[in-house]
Design a protein around this motif. Structure first.
Motif: not given
Length: 174
Positions: A102-129
C-alpha cells in the motif's frame, strides 16, 4: 525505583503500584472495601472508585486485534464460537505484506478506518507487544484488555494460549 514530581511532591510510582496491587489482592481474597480502606488509612469510597476505574463492562460488542499471531486460525475459530463481533489477527508476514503493498496514504486511510470500526465496540481485546499495547490503550477510550505477547519489536509469530483467551471471554460474557 521510578520517581515523578507532581508540584512540590515526589511520588514513588513503584510504591504506589505496590499498594494498589495489595488493595486489589485483599479484595480478591474476600476482604470488604471497608477492611481494605482501614488497613491503608483511606476512605472506603476510594477503594470503590479504584475498582470502578479498572472494571471491564460485561456483555456488549467485543473487538479483537492482534499481531503477530502464530495460531491465528485457532483463535479466529474460538472468537467465532464465542460470538466476537470483530476480529483482526495477522501473522508477521501478513502484517508486512499489508504495509509493503500500500502507499502511505492508502495505509493511513486503512488504519483510520480500522480505528473507527474498532472504536464502535464496547470492549477491545488486543494481543500484541508491550509497546503496541501501550499505544492501543492511548488511542482508544474504551475498555482495553491487553494480552502482552512479548517485548517490542516482535519480528516472529507468537503462539497465544487459547485458554487465557477463553478465560477473558468467559469473564466478559457473564
Amino acid at each position: 525505583m521510578k520517581f515523578i514530581k507532581i508540584g512540590d511532591k515526589t511520588i514513588n510510582l513503584e510504591k504506589l503500584h505496590g499498594i494498589i496491587d495489595k488493595m486489589i489482592e485483599m479484595r480478591q481474597n474476600g476482604f470488604s472495601q471497608q477492611e481494605v480502606a482501614s488497613r491503608f488509612k483511606v476512605d472506603r469510597s476510594f477503594v470503590s472508585r479504584l475498582e470502578s476505574l479498572g472494571e471491564v463492562r460485561k456483555g456488549g460488542n467485543i473487538a479483537v486485534v492482534g499481531f503477530p499471531i502464530k495460531n491465528k486460525e485457532e483463535l479466529e475459530m474460538l472468537f467465532r464460537e464465542w460470538g466476537v463481533n470483530f476480529t483482526l489477527l495477522l501473522s508477521e508476514k501478513e502484517r508486512l505484506n499489508l504495509a509493503e503493498n500500500m502507499s502511505g496514504v492508502e495505509l493511513f486511510n486503512m488504519v483510520m478506518d480500522l480505528i473507527a470500526k474498532i472504536q464502535s465496540h464496547d470492549v477491545i481485546i488486543f494481543l500484541g507487544s508491550d509497546k503496541r499495547s501501550q499505544l492501543v490503550e492511548a488511542i482508544f477510550d474504551r475498555d482495553i484488555i491487553t494480552i502482552n505477547i512479548g517485548h517490542s519489536p516482535l519480528t516472529e509469530d507468537v503462539y497465544v494460549d487459547p485458554q487465557i483467551v477463553k478465560e477473558i471471554l468467559n469473564s466478559l460474557k457473564g
